[in-house]
Design a protein around this motif. Structure first.
Motif, PDB file in Angstrom:
ATOM      1  N   VAL A 235       0.650  -1.054   0.243  1.00 38.51           N
ATOM      2  CA  VAL A 235      -0.242  -0.201  -0.064  1.00 38.51           C
ATOM      3  C   VAL A 235       0.816   1.303  -0.198  1.00 38.51           C
ATOM      4  O   VAL A 235       1.883   1.407   0.656  1.00 38.51           O
ATOM      5  CB  VAL A 235      -0.933  -0.345   1.500  1.00 38.51           C
ATOM      6  N   GLY A 236       0.552   2.161  -0.295  1.00 36.03           N
ATOM      7  CA  GLY A 236       1.416   3.415  -0.872  1.00 36.03           C
ATOM      8  C   GLY A 236       0.252   4.177  -0.982  1.00 36.03           C
ATOM      9  O   GLY A 236      -0.244   4.353  -1.116  1.00 36.03           O
ATOM     10  N   LEU A 237       0.802   5.054  -0.380  1.00 37.82           N
ATOM     11  CA  LEU A 237      -0.099   6.843   0.615  1.00 37.82           C
ATOM     12  C   LEU A 237       1.312   7.556   0.430  1.00 37.82           C
ATOM     13  O   LEU A 237       1.884   8.305   0.901  1.00 37.82           O
ATOM     14  CB  LEU A 237      -0.510   6.498   1.915  1.00 37.82           C
ATOM     15  N   PHE A 238       0.679   8.228  -0.572  1.00 41.43           N
ATOM     16  CA  PHE A 238       1.975   9.396  -1.301  1.00 41.43           C
ATOM     17  C   PHE A 238       1.371  10.605  -0.988  1.00 41.43           C
ATOM     18  O   PHE A 238       0.461  11.184  -2.174  1.00 41.43           O
ATOM     19  CB  PHE A 238       2.517   9.539  -2.820  1.00 41.43           C
ATOM     20  N   HIS A 239       2.729  11.603  -0.938  1.00 38.78           N
ATOM     21  CA  HIS A 239       2.675  12.938  -1.270  1.00 38.78           C
ATOM     22  C   HIS A 239       2.290  13.112  -3.099  1.00 38.78           C
ATOM     23  O   HIS A 239       2.710  12.945  -3.592  1.00 38.78           O
ATOM     24  CB  HIS A 239       3.498  14.111  -0.583  1.00 38.78           C
ATOM     25  N   PRO A 240       1.753  13.559  -3.286  1.00 36.39           N
ATOM     26  CA  PRO A 240       1.051  14.085  -5.127  1.00 36.39           C
ATOM     27  C   PRO A 240       2.492  14.551  -5.321  1.00 36.39           C
ATOM     28  O   PRO A 240       2.815  13.838  -6.512  1.00 36.39           O
ATOM     29  CB  PRO A 240       0.005  15.484  -4.756  1.00 36.39           C
ATOM     30  N   LYS A 241       3.630  15.750  -5.161  1.00 39.97           N
ATOM     31  CA  LYS A 241       4.454  15.669  -5.839  1.00 39.97           C
ATOM     32  C   LYS A 241       5.135  14.875  -5.661  1.00 39.97           C
ATOM     33  O   LYS A 241       6.627  14.637  -7.448  1.00 39.97           O
ATOM     34  CB  LYS A 241       5.472  16.617  -5.365  1.00 39.97           C
ATOM     35  N   GLY A 242       4.981  13.752  -5.350  1.00 39.43           N
ATOM     36  CA  GLY A 242       5.787  11.700  -5.397  1.00 39.43           C
ATOM     37  C   GLY A 242       5.087  11.825  -6.764  1.00 39.43           C
ATOM     38  O   GLY A 242       6.049  10.516  -7.245  1.00 39.43           O
ATOM     39  N   ALA A 243       3.830  11.153  -6.795  1.00 33.39           N
ATOM     40  CA  ALA A 243       3.322  10.234  -8.125  1.00 33.39           C
ATOM     41  C   ALA A 243       2.630  11.375  -8.743  1.00 33.39           C
ATOM     42  O   ALA A 243       2.255  11.429 -10.489  1.00 33.39           O
ATOM     43  CB  ALA A 243       1.830  10.748  -6.947  1.00 33.39           C
ATOM     44  N   GLY A 244       3.351  12.637  -8.931  1.00 40.06           N
ATOM     45  CA  GLY A 244       3.269  13.678 -10.670  1.00 40.06           C
ATOM     46  C   GLY A 244       2.535  14.219 -10.272  1.00 40.06           C
ATOM     47  O   GLY A 244       2.231  14.651 -11.040  1.00 40.06           O
ATOM     48  N   ASN A 245       1.608  14.689  -9.228  1.00 39.11           N
ATOM     49  CA  ASN A 245      -0.032  15.666  -9.398  1.00 39.11           C
ATOM     50  C   ASN A 245       0.276  16.625  -8.539  1.00 39.11           C
ATOM     51  O   ASN A 245       0.629  16.763  -7.359  1.00 39.11           O
ATOM     52  CB  ASN A 245      -1.090  14.559  -9.039  1.00 39.11           C
ATOM     53  N   PRO A 246      -0.816  17.176  -9.059  1.00 38.29           N
ATOM     54  CA  PRO A 246      -0.745  18.991  -8.474  1.00 38.29           C
ATOM     55  C   PRO A 246      -1.769  18.593  -7.255  1.00 38.29           C
ATOM     56  O   PRO A 246      -2.192  17.904  -7.136  1.00 38.29           O
ATOM     57  CB  PRO A 246      -1.323  19.919  -9.626  1.00 38.29           C
ATOM     58  N   PRO A 247      -1.342  19.596  -6.044  1.00 39.11           N
ATOM     59  CA  PRO A 247      -1.666  18.902  -4.865  1.00 39.11           C
ATOM     60  C   PRO A 247      -3.139  19.944  -4.202  1.00 39.11           C
ATOM     61  O   PRO A 247      -2.926  20.477  -5.497  1.00 39.11           O
ATOM     62  CB  PRO A 247      -1.384  19.514  -3.741  1.00 39.11           C
ATOM     63  N   LEU A 248      -3.920  19.319  -4.134  1.00 39.93           N
ATOM     64  CA  LEU A 248      -5.158  19.922  -2.915  1.00 39.93           C
ATOM     65  C   LEU A 248      -5.263  20.906  -2.041  1.00 39.93           C
ATOM     66  O   LEU A 248      -3.372  21.016  -1.103  1.00 39.93           O
ATOM     67  CB  LEU A 248      -6.522  19.191  -3.460  1.00 39.93           C
ATOM     68  N   PRO A 249      -5.566  21.844  -1.175  1.00 39.11           N
ATOM     69  CA  PRO A 249      -5.133  22.062   0.004  1.00 39.11           C
ATOM     70  C   PRO A 249      -5.888  21.023   0.558  1.00 39.11           C
ATOM     71  O   PRO A 249      -5.613  21.759   1.855  1.00 39.11           O
ATOM     72  CB  PRO A 249      -6.527  22.984  -0.155  1.00 39.11           C
ATOM     73  N   THR A 250      -6.768  20.772   0.885  1.00 43.31           N
ATOM     74  CA  THR A 250      -6.855  19.713   0.957  1.00 43.31           C
ATOM     75  C   THR A 250      -6.983  18.518   0.756  1.00 43.31           C
ATOM     76  O   THR A 250      -7.427  18.404  -0.524  1.00 43.31           O
ATOM     77  CB  THR A 250      -8.661  19.711   2.186  1.00 43.31           C
ATOM     78  N   MET A 251      -6.422  17.302   1.247  1.00 43.57           N
ATOM     79  CA  MET A 251      -6.003  15.273   0.636  1.00 43.57           C
ATOM     80  C   MET A 251      -5.986  14.786   2.646  1.00 43.57           C
ATOM     81  O   MET A 251      -4.913  14.977   3.069  1.00 43.57           O
ATOM     82  CB  MET A 251      -5.326  15.598   0.780  1.00 43.57           C
ATOM     83  N   ALA A 252      -7.029  14.712   3.058  1.00 37.63           N
ATOM     84  CA  ALA A 252      -7.358  14.184   4.388  1.00 37.63           C
ATOM     85  C   ALA A 252      -7.928  12.724   4.669  1.00 37.63           C
ATOM     86  O   ALA A 252      -9.873  12.722   3.446  1.00 37.63           O
ATOM     87  CB  ALA A 252      -8.481  14.919   5.200  1.00 37.63           C
ATOM     88  N   ASN A 253      -8.579  12.140   5.865  1.00 36.13           N
ATOM     89  CA  ASN A 253      -8.577  11.135   5.892  1.00 36.13           C
ATOM     90  C   ASN A 253      -9.153   9.815   4.757  1.00 36.13           C
ATOM     91  O   ASN A 253      -9.914   9.395   4.322  1.00 36.13           O
ATOM     92  CB  ASN A 253     -11.353  12.224   5.532  1.00 36.13           C
ATOM     93  N   TRP A 254      -8.010   9.218   4.984  1.00 40.32           N
ATOM     94  CA  TRP A 254      -7.916   8.223   3.978  1.00 40.32           C
ATOM     95  C   TRP A 254      -7.960   7.112   5.156  1.00 40.32           C
ATOM     96  O   TRP A 254      -7.110   7.142   5.827  1.00 40.32           O
ATOM     97  CB  TRP A 254      -6.864   8.064   3.460  1.00 40.32           C
TER      98      TRP A 254
END
Length: 305
Positions: A235-254
């Motif tokens: 299982v990989g829970l990744f910061h968006p920069k690590g996966a090549g995506n632009p971040p969102l202001p909130t990325m929560a509750n996984w």
């Protein structure tokens, strides 16, 4: 994409009530075209496909392309007499097709960026209520089953087999259920929830890929009772920069809970050299990288060396 869960559910319910009286069933048999039935369907219709091998012709970048709301695509599953494996609907790659089953608004391809004018136009015309069940999607060089800009989706009891980028891949979508699927043989991720909101991932079997299951750039994702094994990383829970995506202001509750995550020691890592995935070391059950406000609770994690 709509962020209000109950508002979206109400909108889908109203839409279904408005179309239910006009719904039709389209039946597809081996030798027929599934895409032709999709093209002939109206919102509210169901397409039922008999078991067999289907290789669509003249279909551009996709094995099957869904660009209208409220479509149910169901593959029948029959038991083979005297054999353990059931007979399923198999959608195979043909010619230059890149992704197997793709649901998104018209003109919104899988490589349109969400933060561009084209992406904004796609978001404004998002689809609602896509349901796919019982398909085996095999051998596509990009993704297996993917949504983009879909509000209300269900992937149930499908197989993704050797689709080389991502297997099962809801992106930029909301109010989703991904249940009882099997995905394996991907050089990125067997199942990836990206840029999506309010998704439930239950009872899937994810194995023999670089990453078994991944979340990025999403909110309100609950992952429970899945079997995740024989990947380089479970299982990989990744910061968006690590996966090549632009971040969102909130990325929560996984929430990752009550999953079996075991024997993720696939080596050597089969990812293409030079990719983000290629540097992941074998033997990690759950990898959190640059993320916060998530819960990993009461999983059975063993045999990851």
């Amino acid at each position: 994409m709509k962020k209000g869960y109950f508002g979206a559910i109400l909108a889908v319910a109203v839409f279904l009530a408005a179309t239910a009286t006009h719904a039709s069933v389209h039946r597809v048999f081996p030798g027929d075209s599934i895409q032709a039935a999709i093209d002939a369907a109206s919102p509210g219709d169901t397409i039922i496909v008999e078991p067999g091998v289907y290789k669509e012709k003249g279909n551009g970048r996709y094995g099957l392309r869904i660009d209208k709301s409220d479509i149910r695509l169901i593959g029948k599953i029959r038991e083979k007499k005297g054999q353990g494996k059931p007979n399923r609907v198999r959608v195979l790659q043909n010619q230059d097709q890149e992704t197997g089953v793709y649901a998104a608004p018209p003109g919104c391809d899988y490589d349109v960026n969400d933060d561009t004018p084209e992406g904004e136009a796609c978001r404004a015309q998002e689809l609602t209520n896509f349901y796919v069940r019982g398909l085996s999607v095999e051998g596509f060089p990009v993704n297996g089953i993917q949504t983009r800009w879909v509000d209300g989706f269900q992937f149930v009891d499908n197989h993704s087999v050797n689709n080389l980028n991502n297997g099962i891949y809801p992106t930029l979508s909301a109010i989703g259920m991904v249940r009882d699927n099997v995905s394996y043989g991907s050089l990125d991720t067997a199942m990836w929830i990206a840029g999506s909101v309010n998704v439930r991932v239950i009872g899937n079997e994810l194995h023999s890929s670089v990453i078994g299951f991944e979340i990025t750039v999403s909110n309100e994702v609950k992952v429970t009772a899945n079997r995740i094994y024989n990947n380089t990383v479970g299982v990989g829970l990744f910061h968006p920069k690590g996966a090549g995506n632009p971040p969102l202001p909130t990325m929560a509750n996984w929430v990752i809970e009550h999953n079996d995550i075991y024997d993720n020691i696939l080596s050597p890592n089969p990812a293409p050299p030079g990719t983000f995935q290629s540097v992941l070391p074998p033997g990690i059950g759950v990898l959190l990288s640059g993320v916060r406000d998530h819960e990993v609770i009461d999983n059975h994690v063993k045999g990851n060396n």
